[in-house]
Design a protein around this motif. Structure first.
Motif, PDB file in Angstrom:
ATOM      1  N   ALA A 222       8.970   2.623  -0.457  1.00  0.00           N
ATOM      2  CA  ALA A 222       7.608   2.165  -0.190  1.00  0.00           C
ATOM      3  C   ALA A 222       6.757   3.290   0.393  1.00  0.00           C
ATOM      4  CB  ALA A 222       7.640   0.973   0.766  1.00  0.00           C
ATOM      5  N   SER A 223       7.343   4.082   1.281  1.00  0.00           N
ATOM      6  CA  SER A 223       6.612   5.198   1.873  1.00  0.00           C
ATOM      7  C   SER A 223       6.216   6.210   0.806  1.00  0.00           C
ATOM      8  CB  SER A 223       7.471   5.877   2.950  1.00  0.00           C
ATOM      9  OG  SER A 223       7.760   4.982   3.999  1.00  0.00           O
ATOM     10  N   ARG A 224       7.161   6.524  -0.098  1.00  0.00           N
ATOM     11  CA  ARG A 224       6.866   7.487  -1.156  1.00  0.00           C
ATOM     12  C   ARG A 224       5.763   6.982  -2.081  1.00  0.00           C
ATOM     13  NH1 ARG A 224      12.544   7.846  -1.272  1.00  0.00           N
ATOM     14  NH2 ARG A 224      12.601   6.494  -3.114  1.00  0.00           N
ATOM     15  N   GLN A 225       5.809   5.706  -2.452  1.00  0.00           N
ATOM     16  CA  GLN A 225       4.818   5.144  -3.360  1.00  0.00           C
ATOM     17  C   GLN A 225       3.405   5.261  -2.787  1.00  0.00           C
ATOM     18  OE1 GLN A 225       4.749   3.561  -6.349  1.00  0.00           O
ATOM     19  NE2 GLN A 225       6.916   3.477  -6.887  1.00  0.00           N
ATOM     20  N   LEU A 226       3.277   5.008  -1.493  1.00  0.00           N
ATOM     21  CA  LEU A 226       1.954   4.976  -0.876  1.00  0.00           C
ATOM     22  C   LEU A 226       1.531   6.309  -0.282  1.00  0.00           C
ATOM     23  CD1 LEU A 226       2.109   1.471   0.837  1.00  0.00           C
ATOM     24  CD2 LEU A 226       1.069   2.094  -1.348  1.00  0.00           C
ATOM     25  N   GLY A 227       2.465   7.253  -0.174  1.00  0.00           N
ATOM     26  CA  GLY A 227       2.096   8.582   0.305  1.00  0.00           C
ATOM     27  C   GLY A 227       2.000   8.716   1.808  1.00  0.00           C
ATOM     28  N   TYR A 228       2.597   7.785   2.545  1.00  0.00           N
ATOM     29  CA  TYR A 228       2.603   7.855   4.000  1.00  0.00           C
ATOM     30  C   TYR A 228       4.032   8.063   4.496  1.00  0.00           C
ATOM     31  CZ  TYR A 228      -2.057   5.639   3.927  1.00  0.00           C
ATOM     32  OH  TYR A 228      -3.371   5.332   3.714  1.00  0.00           O
ATOM     33  N   SER A 229       4.159   8.566   5.717  1.00  0.00           N
ATOM     34  CA  SER A 229       5.463   8.570   6.364  1.00  0.00           C
ATOM     35  C   SER A 229       5.752   7.151   6.845  1.00  0.00           C
ATOM     36  CB  SER A 229       5.482   9.536   7.549  1.00  0.00           C
ATOM     37  OG  SER A 229       4.651   9.055   8.596  1.00  0.00           O
ATOM     38  N   THR A 230       7.004   6.870   7.131  1.00  0.00           N
ATOM     39  CA  THR A 230       7.371   5.544   7.629  1.00  0.00           C
ATOM     40  C   THR A 230       6.621   5.223   8.914  1.00  0.00           C
ATOM     41  OG1 THR A 230       9.574   5.677   6.646  1.00  0.00           O
ATOM     42  CG2 THR A 230       9.277   4.113   8.449  1.00  0.00           C
ATOM     43  N   GLU A 231       6.544   6.204   9.810  1.00  0.00           N
ATOM     44  CA  GLU A 231       5.869   5.992  11.103  1.00  0.00           C
ATOM     45  C   GLU A 231       4.394   5.673  10.887  1.00  0.00           C
ATOM     46  OE1 GLU A 231       7.826   8.528  10.351  1.00  0.00           O
ATOM     47  OE2 GLU A 231       9.576   7.986  11.557  1.00  0.00           O
ATOM     48  N   GLU A 232       3.756   6.359   9.933  1.00  0.00           N
ATOM     49  CA  GLU A 232       2.341   6.104   9.665  1.00  0.00           C
ATOM     50  C   GLU A 232       2.138   4.695   9.110  1.00  0.00           C
ATOM     51  OE1 GLU A 232       0.552  10.510   8.574  1.00  0.00           O
ATOM     52  OE2 GLU A 232       1.733   9.447   7.071  1.00  0.00           O
ATOM     53  N   LEU A 233       3.005   4.275   8.189  1.00  0.00           N
ATOM     54  CA  LEU A 233       2.868   2.944   7.602  1.00  0.00           C
ATOM     55  C   LEU A 233       3.003   1.852   8.653  1.00  0.00           C
ATOM     56  CD1 LEU A 233       4.705   2.928   4.146  1.00  0.00           C
ATOM     57  CD2 LEU A 233       2.269   2.667   4.609  1.00  0.00           C
ATOM     58  N   LEU A 234       3.936   2.021   9.568  1.00  0.00           N
ATOM     59  CA  LEU A 234       4.163   0.991  10.581  1.00  0.00           C
ATOM     60  C   LEU A 234       2.982   0.855  11.539  1.00  0.00           C
ATOM     61  CD1 LEU A 234       7.930   1.587  11.447  1.00  0.00           C
ATOM     62  CD2 LEU A 234       6.933  -0.112   9.909  1.00  0.00           C
ATOM     63  N   ALA A 235       2.111   1.856  11.559  1.00  0.00           N
ATOM     64  CA  ALA A 235       0.945   1.815  12.438  1.00  0.00           C
ATOM     65  C   ALA A 235      -0.297   1.272  11.732  1.00  0.00           C
ATOM     66  CB  ALA A 235       0.652   3.215  12.989  1.00  0.00           C
ATOM     67  N   ILE A 236      -0.201   0.991  10.423  1.00  0.00           N
ATOM     68  CA  ILE A 236      -1.348   0.515   9.647  1.00  0.00           C
ATOM     69  C   ILE A 236      -1.182  -0.970   9.356  1.00  0.00           C
ATOM     70  CG2 ILE A 236      -2.681   0.786   7.524  1.00  0.00           C
ATOM     71  CD1 ILE A 236      -1.593   3.627   7.309  1.00  0.00           C
ATOM     72  N   PRO A 237      -2.158  -1.819   9.701  1.00  0.00           N
ATOM     73  CA  PRO A 237      -2.063  -3.243   9.346  1.00  0.00           C
ATOM     74  C   PRO A 237      -1.946  -3.402   7.835  1.00  0.00           C
ATOM     75  CG  PRO A 237      -3.803  -2.874  10.965  1.00  0.00           C
ATOM     76  CD  PRO A 237      -3.366  -1.513  10.489  1.00  0.00           C
ATOM     77  N   LEU A 238      -1.090  -4.295   7.391  1.00  0.00           N
ATOM     78  CA  LEU A 238      -0.863  -4.473   5.960  1.00  0.00           C
ATOM     79  C   LEU A 238      -2.142  -4.740   5.176  1.00  0.00           C
ATOM     80  CD1 LEU A 238       1.052  -4.649   3.597  1.00  0.00           C
ATOM     81  CD2 LEU A 238       1.619  -6.996   4.258  1.00  0.00           C
ATOM     82  N   PRO A 239      -3.082  -5.582   5.648  1.00  0.00           N
ATOM     83  CA  PRO A 239      -4.302  -5.812   4.858  1.00  0.00           C
ATOM     84  C   PRO A 239      -5.076  -4.528   4.554  1.00  0.00           C
ATOM     85  CG  PRO A 239      -4.097  -7.470   6.570  1.00  0.00           C
ATOM     86  CD  PRO A 239      -3.028  -6.453   6.841  1.00  0.00           C
ATOM     87  N   GLU A 240      -5.006  -3.528   5.431  1.00  0.00           N
ATOM     88  CA  GLU A 240      -5.737  -2.284   5.190  1.00  0.00           C
ATOM     89  C   GLU A 240      -5.116  -1.454   4.075  1.00  0.00           C
ATOM     90  OE1 GLU A 240      -6.431  -0.049   8.730  1.00  0.00           O
ATOM     91  OE2 GLU A 240      -7.154  -1.793   9.862  1.00  0.00           O
ATOM     92  N   LEU A 241      -3.885  -1.797   3.679  1.00  0.00           N
ATOM     93  CA  LEU A 241      -3.232  -1.093   2.578  1.00  0.00           C
ATOM     94  C   LEU A 241      -3.471  -1.774   1.238  1.00  0.00           C
ATOM     95  CD1 LEU A 241       0.159  -0.454   4.375  1.00  0.00           C
ATOM     96  CD2 LEU A 241      -1.547   1.293   3.821  1.00  0.00           C
ATOM     97  N   ILE A 242      -4.199  -2.902   1.260  1.00  0.00           N
ATOM     98  CA  ILE A 242      -4.486  -3.669   0.050  1.00  0.00           C
ATOM     99  C   ILE A 242      -5.871  -3.315  -0.462  1.00  0.00           C
ATOM    100  CG2 ILE A 242      -4.763  -6.007  -0.872  1.00  0.00           C
ATOM    101  CD1 ILE A 242      -2.813  -6.961   1.276  1.00  0.00           C
ATOM    102  N   ASP A 243      -6.033  -3.248  -1.787  1.00  0.00           N
ATOM    103  CA  ASP A 243      -7.324  -2.963  -2.412  1.00  0.00           C
ATOM    104  C   ASP A 243      -8.380  -3.921  -1.865  1.00  0.00           C
ATOM    105  OD1 ASP A 243      -9.404  -2.273  -4.060  1.00  0.00           O
ATOM    106  OD2 ASP A 243      -8.534  -3.147  -5.875  1.00  0.00           O
ATOM    107  N   SER A 244      -9.526  -3.384  -1.505  1.00  0.00           N
ATOM    108  CA  SER A 244     -10.584  -4.193  -0.891  1.00  0.00           C
ATOM    109  C   SER A 244     -11.040  -5.333  -1.791  1.00  0.00           C
ATOM    110  CB  SER A 244     -11.782  -3.300  -0.538  1.00  0.00           C
ATOM    111  OG  SER A 244     -12.292  -2.659  -1.700  1.00  0.00           O
ATOM    112  N   LYS A 245     -10.838  -5.206  -3.121  1.00  0.00           N
ATOM    113  CA  LYS A 245     -11.264  -6.260  -4.036  1.00  0.00           C
ATOM    114  C   LYS A 245     -10.474  -7.547  -3.845  1.00  0.00           C
ATOM    115  CE  LYS A 245     -12.776  -3.053  -7.656  1.00  0.00           C
ATOM    116  NZ  LYS A 245     -12.557  -2.617  -9.063  1.00  0.00           N
TER     117      LYS A 245
END
Length: 319
Positions: A222-245
């Motif tokens: 999942a980290s590789r797909q989105l281009g973030y480190s694991t630590e960075e992903l855990l600090a981002i709320p899931l809705p912010e990783l979803i397309d705004s549409k």
């Protein structure tokens, strides 16, 4: 087909037989393609290999079996030792734990060395000497040296016995056979390592999150797909990783999984550089054994198929 015509979506697990005769577990899903009037004009399906997921499920079952085996209660033995006479007393159960015959006289303390491995004997002597000198309690895991060459372990605890004047007159304690516990712990660690290896090296996208959208765990895929480190992903709320549409549909997704215990569909995810990745997901809700409900997420990235869906102006099943 009746399911598709009635619901416009379908999902299920099957076992395919490959050309070389091997049986392959797969998960298949299909969605109806709608024309501009909302009528079904065709179907588009996705099928992917779930062998690794099945292997992970089998590992969990094995871990559960190993945990059940570790539930067996170990035996306890009592002992005491007087400082003035160096006289030692053992309960019959302690004799059995140590592999000795309760009907035979107990050898003096220095001769107990042969019952332990050298390292454990040194640790035991140091603990006994410290307890008799300071009155501090003693506790240590000690490895026995049975004559048959097997490995056995005990947990020894000791406390000082004091006379009327407060002086230390001896020691008393209990010894517990923890051999099965040690073996079970080692087997469980090995099983957990195998399961962790499956998760970390899986090409599936695996995560957990709470019902507020906070990511709790993510695997490397999942980290590789989105281009973030694991630590960075855990600090981002899931809705912010979803397309705004489709981000506004996140609460609808939470409501569905809270009500039904599971949810599946397609989800548009944003990568670090702003690109869209489309994940086909099937998530389940865990409520037992946790303080708060946790969503277990499992997804694949059928981006090219999702692009085809966009091209024919199909709706998004799920999200």
């Amino acid at each position: 087909w009746a399911t598709l015509l009635g619901n416009q979506t379908f999902r299920g697990e099957f076992v395919n037989k490959t050309k070389n005769g091997r049986y392959l577990p797969v998960e298949a899903s299909a969605s109806a393609i709608l024309d501009s009037d909302g009528n079904i004009c065709g179907f588009l399906g996705i099928q992917h290999d779930i062998t690794r997921r099945k292997e992970a499920d089998a590992e969990l079952l094995r871990s559960k079996a190993e945990l059940l085996e570790a539930q067996r209660v170990a035996h306890l033995g009592n002992w005491s030792m007087g400082l003035a006479t160096r006289e030692i007393w053992w309960s019959d159960e302690l004799y059995r734990i140590m592999g000795l015959d309760p009907s035979q006289p107990l050898p003096p303390f220095p001769e107990h060395e042969r019952l332990f491995t050298p390292e454990s004997w040194v640790r035991l002597v140091e603990g006994v000497e410290k307890s008799t000198r300071t009155g501090d309690p003693f506790e240590s895991e000690l490895e026995l040296a049975p004559g048959d060459g097997t490995r056995r372990w005990v947990l020894a605890r000791a406390e000082a016995v004091r006379g009327a004047d407060g002086s230390i007159t001896g020691l008393r304690g209990i010894t517990q056979d923890i051999t099965e516990q040690k073996r079970s712990d080692a087997a469980l660690r090995e099983s957990e390592d195998r399961y962790r290896d499956l998760v970390e090296n899986s090409q599936d996208l695996i995560c957990t999150h709470d019902l507020k959208g906070k990511l709790l765990t993510v695997n490397p895929a999942a980290s590789r797909q989105l281009g973030y480190s694991t630590e960075e992903l855990l600090a981002i709320p899931l809705p912010e990783l979803i397309d705004s549409k489709v981000r506004r549909q996140f609460q609808t997704y939470i409501d569905r999984i809270r009500a039904k215990g599971e949810d599946s569909g397609l989800l548009r995810m944003l990568t670090r550089d702003g690109k869209i990745r489309v994940w086909e997901y099937h998530n389940t809700l865990r409520t037992e054994g946790v303080p708060e409900p946790i969503v277990r997420g499992l997804a694949r990235d059928p981006t090219e198929i999702a692009a085809t869906l966009d091209a024919v102006r199909a709706g998004w099943p799920g999200m």
